[in-house]
Every structure is written in structure tokens, then in C-alpha cells.
Design a protein around this motif. Structure first.
Motif, short mmCIF file in Angstrom:
data_model
loop_
_atom_site.label_atom_id
_atom_site.label_comp_id
_atom_site.label_asym_id
_atom_site.label_seq_id
_atom_site.Cartn_x
_atom_site.Cartn_y
_atom_site.Cartn_z
N VAL A 145 0.87 -1.24 -0.10
CA VAL A 145 0.00 -0.04 -0.08
C VAL A 145 0.65 1.31 0.16
CG1 VAL A 145 -1.80 -1.06 0.98
CG2 VAL A 145 -0.20 -0.03 2.52
N ALA A 146 2.05 1.09 0.61
CA ALA A 146 2.95 2.36 0.67
C ALA A 146 4.29 1.74 0.94
CB ALA A 146 2.49 3.42 1.54
N LYS A 147 5.42 2.89 0.52
CA LYS A 147 6.55 2.67 0.93
C LYS A 147 6.58 3.32 2.23
CE LYS A 147 10.96 2.84 -1.68
NZ LYS A 147 11.87 3.84 -0.58
N ALA A 148 7.35 2.32 3.32
CA ALA A 148 7.67 2.77 4.69
C ALA A 148 8.56 4.05 4.61
CB ALA A 148 8.41 1.64 5.19
N GLY A 149 7.87 5.13 5.37
CA GLY A 149 8.40 6.46 5.61
C GLY A 149 7.86 7.30 4.57
N ASP A 150 6.91 6.92 3.72
CA ASP A 150 6.33 7.78 3.01
C ASP A 150 4.92 8.61 3.42
OD1 ASP A 150 8.10 8.06 0.88
OD2 ASP A 150 6.88 6.91 -0.81
N THR A 179 -10.41 -5.79 11.10
CA THR A 179 -9.25 -5.29 11.01
C THR A 179 -8.39 -6.09 10.00
OG1 THR A 179 -8.63 -6.34 12.96
CG2 THR A 179 -9.24 -3.79 13.14
N PHE A 180 -7.49 -5.73 9.71
CA PHE A 180 -6.61 -6.37 8.65
C PHE A 180 -4.99 -6.41 9.00
CE2 PHE A 180 -10.22 -4.65 6.74
CZ PHE A 180 -10.74 -5.96 5.88
N GLU A 181 -4.36 -7.61 8.85
CA GLU A 181 -3.06 -7.50 9.36
C GLU A 181 -2.27 -6.42 8.34
OE1 GLU A 181 -1.36 -11.35 8.71
OE2 GLU A 181 0.60 -10.61 8.67
N ILE A 182 -1.38 -5.82 9.05
CA ILE A 182 -0.62 -4.91 8.32
C ILE A 182 0.96 -4.91 8.85
CG2 ILE A 182 -1.40 -2.71 9.79
CD1 ILE A 182 -1.03 -1.13 6.93
N THR A 183 1.93 -5.03 7.95
CA THR A 183 3.32 -5.24 8.27
C THR A 183 4.26 -4.21 7.39
OG1 THR A 183 3.25 -7.15 7.23
CG2 THR A 183 3.25 -7.43 9.55
N VAL A 184 5.22 -4.12 8.18
CA VAL A 184 6.25 -3.37 7.14
C VAL A 184 7.53 -4.37 6.96
CG1 VAL A 184 7.87 -1.57 6.91
CG2 VAL A 184 5.88 -1.01 8.46
N ARG A 185 7.87 -4.75 5.55
CA ARG A 185 8.53 -5.73 5.28
C ARG A 185 9.51 -5.16 4.05
NH1 ARG A 185 6.12 -10.91 4.08
NH2 ARG A 185 4.95 -10.90 5.98
N ASP A 186 10.77 -5.38 3.80
CA ASP A 186 11.78 -4.85 2.98
C ASP A 186 11.38 -3.31 2.64
OD1 ASP A 186 12.46 -7.42 3.00
OD2 ASP A 186 10.92 -7.86 1.71
N GLY A 187 11.06 -2.59 3.52
CA GLY A 187 10.76 -1.12 3.34
C GLY A 187 9.46 -0.95 2.79
N LEU A 188 8.54 -1.83 2.76
CA LEU A 188 7.17 -1.66 2.04
C LEU A 188 6.12 -2.11 3.19
CD1 LEU A 188 7.78 -3.69 -1.27
CD2 LEU A 188 7.66 -1.31 -1.09
N VAL A 189 5.17 -1.32 2.98
CA VAL A 189 3.82 -1.49 4.00
C VAL A 189 2.93 -2.27 3.21
CG1 VAL A 189 2.14 -0.44 5.23
CG2 VAL A 189 4.12 1.04 4.90
N LEU A 190 2.71 -3.47 4.08
CA LEU A 190 1.96 -4.56 3.34
C LEU A 190 0.65 -4.92 4.11
CD1 LEU A 190 4.91 -7.16 2.87
CD2 LEU A 190 4.13 -5.65 1.22
N VAL A 191 -0.42 -5.14 3.30
CA VAL A 191 -1.60 -5.38 4.08
C VAL A 191 -1.87 -6.88 3.61
CG1 VAL A 191 -4.13 -4.90 4.15
CG2 VAL A 191 -2.36 -3.12 4.28
N ARG A 192 -2.31 -7.76 4.36
CA ARG A 192 -2.84 -9.10 4.09
C ARG A 192 -4.07 -8.96 3.18
NH1 ARG A 192 -0.41 -13.85 5.05
NH2 ARG A 192 -1.91 -15.46 3.56
N ALA A 193 -3.93 -9.46 1.95
CA ALA A 193 -5.24 -9.31 1.17
C ALA A 193 -6.43 -10.18 1.95
CB ALA A 193 -4.91 -9.91 -0.07
N PRO A 194 -7.82 -9.58 2.01
CA PRO A 194 -8.52 -10.34 2.94
C PRO A 194 -9.05 -11.66 2.19
CG PRO A 194 -9.42 -8.35 1.75
CD PRO A 194 -7.92 -8.30 1.32
#
Lengths: 314, 175
Positions: free
Chosen positions: A177-182, A258-273
Motif C-alpha cells: 500500500v505504500a513505501k515505509a516512511g512515505d 481489521t486487517f493484518e498490516i506489516t512493514v517488510r523490506d521497506g514496504l507497507v504490506l496489508v494481508r489481502a482479505p
């Protein structure tokens, strides 16, 4: 400047306050013309009545110009893919047409204010002018009461997501969904993952993902405000815990998903439902594209955050 | 049976709140009355300008009275929104005061409206006071809608439910 035009200090949109004057005066101007109409035979021309409607329309037109400025600012801040954008555009056009018609009426009257009884043309022009004005007003009401434009906006400083982003599901079941830090603090994203609409919020260095629609009246939570791990619905101030989705304060009674959201490899990731169900839900191509515009600093997503189309989406 | 309250709230025939649509008239006209008063003060000698202010006051009073029952019906169902309900009470009282002030303004002017070519100081003062009171009530009304969400989303259940359900979101029971 934008804050003032959007009515932040008075905690309600400025445009809405300014439209009373032109609507009121133009309607009364029209009523005066109707009263004047029986005298149109030329038997008795009423100079005072003709002048009266001239003044009413004149001041009403000035009011329209003044009200249009914050109106345009409000329009610009409506989310691009919101149905309100269309409603707002129609509202704008109807008002512009109405304005044009009343300008014509004004000048026709201005040239002969004292013997306005004669030609019926200004009367018919103002019938249409009032028609367009009324429809524009109806659309304005629809934007506020159905679509919630401007409702609760002052609580979040006017910044709302400019568009819904539609990222593609990766093979590992996540979407970027986004780049971490953006993301700026308290920035939100409205994310559409195969039809599931999710609000992503970045508050106090934490990422949250929860369903976009409030469980009370479907208010847009991506336009909500935040308070200590809670999201507050812009419409009726239902409060939810952003991590668990639990209702903290009504009127809503049902918890959020709610949905799982994590930051990995500098990217913000949301678990597709869920898995895409139909071929039409598997959108091809490069989709992730935020156009978040903050006035002071133009924050845009780094090009590397744009997701490339998956080789195979099952 | 037709429920008067439902009709006044705009249910089923308008599908939107009626009160906010009507109040453009009293608010706009009473504000306009002050505008014309000021123009007439600056450039006296024009009976039509004095009449413009007068008819604005008359129109505003009529429209305000029409808007009342609609507003009352909307307020009736705000009990679950405690704060909006209280604001509504203030809104109601202050607007009633504004109506009284403009009725007084009307009484000050009605006698010599066809001949007057200027606005007297008492008339102007009453207009100014009336407008201040009116705009306090207007701002409170705006707070009820834009801060407390009164009437927002009341009729748009079907519009948004489709999207929420399609995306598998938790949704409230349909009424």
C-alpha cells in the motif's frame, strides 16, 4: 488560506454559510417578478417592483460569486473517485448556468428597470435560472446529507485521501500500500483490494488497517480523526480501537473488521482479505498510484513502491 | 396512516432533510435586509432600496415560520445524539429570538414603507442585532450538521450498504 476557505476556524464549511444569501435573494427576486407579471400588459408598469427585483438579483449575483470561491476549494478536496466528485461537478455546472441566466436577466432589467412590465423574456429566463439554482441546491444537500462531504472535516485539518488506491495482490497474499516512511503522521490511505475497501492509517509510528465503512451509517473512516489508538468516524463520532476494531464509543454497536498490516523490506504490506473470486476481480496492470498532495511538501510514493503486475494471479 | 413527523422529516417523499433546504430563505433574506439597509444608509433617497430591505424582512419572517415545524421534527429524533440534541435546543431558542427581533423590525417599518426613502438609525440597529442573533443560531445549526452529524447519512443507507457488503465489511442490521 485553504484552511480558512474550508472553514476550519468555524468548524464547518464556509461555502455552506455563504450560499444562504444568494439563494434567499434570488428566490425573493423571482417572487417579486411573479408579482410584477400581471402588470406586464403595459396598463400599469410598476417601477418600484422592477427596481426591487433588480436589486435583489444584483446582490444575489454578487453573493453567488463570493460563495463560489470556497465552493471550488471544497470541490478540489473531494476524493477523486468518490461519487460526490460527480455530484459536485453537477452542482457547479447547474450553479454556473443559473448564474449566467440571472446575469442576462439583470442586464435586461438594468437597461429598462422602470418599464420592466413589457418583455416576458427576463421572466422566462429567471424561471430557468431558479430551476437550475434549486437543482444545484438539491445536489448540495445530497453531498452533505448523503455523501457526508465536509462533515467532520475540520477535525482532521482538511486532509483526506485524494484517491482510492487499487494495489494488486502479490503471490504471497499481501498487497503493497505504500513505501515505509512515505506516509506523514496521521495520513490515511483508502485502499481497494478486490472490492474490499480498507482504510490504512499511520498514527504515532504505527500502521493500522481496518474496514473503511463505519458500522453505524457507513461513514468513511479514512476521513476520520485519531485519538490514542482510536479512529473517530467523521460523521457521528463513533470511536473504534484501530488494532482490535472494537467499538469504544457509540453510536456504532458493531466492531470493525481489521486487517493484518506489516512493514517488510521497506514496504507497507496489508494481508489481502481473500482470494480473488472472479476473473474480473483480478485487475491487471500497474495500479498502485497515490497522489497524496500536502500543500507544504509534495509527498508522493516512490516509484519503486509501484507494484508490477503479477505473473500469475490465481 | 401518514405520520406527520415523517412527512416533516422528508422521509419517503424528499429523502433528505427539509429544514436545511428551507432555511436558506430566512437566513439569506434577513442577511440581505441588512445589506440593503447599509446600501440605503450610504445612498439615501431611493424608496426601492428601502422596500427591498422591507420585503426581505417580510419574506424572511414568513419562511422562518414555515421552516419551524420541519426543524422541530428533525430535532425530535436527535435524542440519541445528546450533544446535538442540546445544541438543537439552543438553536431553537436563539432562532425564536431572531424571529421576534425581525418581527419588531417589521413593525418599525411597515407604517411608512411606500414613502420612506431612508433607513432610520433604530431600524438599522434592530437589523444588526437581529443578524447577530440569527448568525449565532446559524453557526449552531452548522455545528449540529458538520460537527455532530445530525441528519447525515440518515437516508443514504442503501447507497453505501452495497459497497460495504460487497467488500465483506461488518455492517449494521438493516432497519
Amino acid at each position: 488560506m485553504k484552511r480558512i476557505l474550508q472553514g476550519q476556524p468555524i468548524r464547518q464549511p464556509l461555502h455552506v454559510l455563504l450560499v444562504h444569501l444568494p439563494i434567499g435573494l434570488l428566490v425573493l427576486g423571482f417572487i417579486v417578478e411573479c408579482v410584477n407579471l400581471p402588470k406586464a400588459g403595459g396598463v400599469e408598469t410598476s417601477g418600484t417592483l422592477a427596481r426591487l427585483s433588480l436589486y435583489l438579483i444584483g446582490v444575489g449575483l454578487i453573493g453567488m460569486i463570493v460563495a463560489s470561491i470556497p465552493g471550488l476549494v471544497d470541490y478540489a478536496s473531494i476524493r477523486g473517485d468518490s461519487p460526490s466528485k460527480r455530484t459536485g461537478r453537477m452542482h457547479l455546472w447547474c450553479n454556473a448556468i443559473s448564474f449566467g441566466l440571472f446575469v442576462l436577466v439583470f442586464f435586461l432589467k438594468y437597461n429598462s428597470p422602470d418599464k420592466m412590465g413589457g418583455p416576458l423574456i427576463p421572466f422566462f429566463l429567471s424561471v430557468f435560472g431558479i430551476g437550475f439554482l434549486a437543482y444545484a441546491g438539491f445536489l448540495g444537500g445530497k453531498m452533505v446529507y448523503e455523501e457526508g462531504v465536509g462533515v467532520g472535516r475540520h477535525r482532521r485539518n482538511g486532509y483526506t485521501p485524494p484517491n482510492t488506491i487499487k494495489p494488486v495482490r502479490r503471490e504471497d497474499g499481501y498487497v503493497v500500500v505504500a513505501k515505509a516512511g512515505d506516509l506523514a503522521d496521521r495520513q490515511t490511505l483508502r485502499v481497494d483490494i478486490n472490492g474490499t475497501i480498507i482504510a490504512v492509517a499511520y498514527v504515532n509510528n504505527e500502521y493500522y488497517a481496518f474496514q473503511e465503512f463505519c458500522t453505524h451509517c457507513f461513514g468513511p473512516l479514512s476521513e476520520g480523526s485519531f485519538d490514542a489508538g482510536k479512529v473517530i468516524c467523521p460523521w457521528h463520532r463513533s470511536e473504534f480501537d484501530m488494532r482490535t476494531g472494537r467499538v469504544v464509543h457509540g453510536p456504532a454497536k458493531m466492531d470493525l473488521k481489521t486487517f493484518e498490516i506489516t512493514v517488510r523490506d521497506g514496504l507497507v504490506l496489508v494481508r489481502a482479505p481473500r482470494e480473488p473470486r472472479t476473473p474480473s476481480e483480478m485487475r491487471p496492470g500497474v495500479i498502485l498510484e497515490t497522489q497524496w498532495k500536502t500543500p507544504d511538501e509534495k509527498r508522493q510514493l516512490h516509484p519503486s513502491a509501484v507494484v508490477q503486475p503479477n505473473k500469475t494471479v490465481q | 396512516m401518514i405520520d406527520a413527523k415523517d412527512v416533516l422529516q422528508g422521509k419517503s417523499w424528499w429523502m433528505g432533510p427539509v429544514h436545511p433546504a428551507i432555511i436558506h430563505l430566512p437566513v439569506g433574506l434577513w442577511s440581505g435586509a441588512l445589506v440593503f439597509d447599509i446600501i440605503a444608509m450610504c445612498a439615501p433617497g431611493n424608496n426601492a432600496m428601502v422596500q427591498a430591505a422591507f420585503w426581505c424582512i417580510v419574506g424572511g419572517c414568513v419562511a422562518a415560520i414555515i421552516a419551524m415545524p420541519f426543524g422541530l421534527a428533525d430535532w425530535w429524533d436527535l435524542k440519541s445524539f445528546e450533544r446535538a440534541h442540546r445544541l438543537g435546543l439552543y438553536h431553537m431558542g436563539i432562532n425564536a429570538l431572531a424571529l421576534i427581533i425581525f418581527l419588531l423590525d417589521f413593525a418599525l417599518r411597515v407604517g411608512h414603507i411606500t414613502t420612506a426613502t431612508s433607513i432610520s438609525i433604530p431600524q438599522l440597529i434592530v437589523s444588526i442585532v437581529g443578524n447577530i442573533v440569527l448568525w449565532i443560531a446559524v453557526l449552531i445549526g452548522g455545528q449540529m450538521v458538520f460537527d455532530q452529524g445530525a441528519n447525515v447519512g440518515r437516508f443514504s443507507d442503501d447507497v453505501w450498504r452495497v459497497h460495504a457488503v460487497a467488500g465483506g465489511a461488518n455492517v449494521p442490521e438493516k432497519e
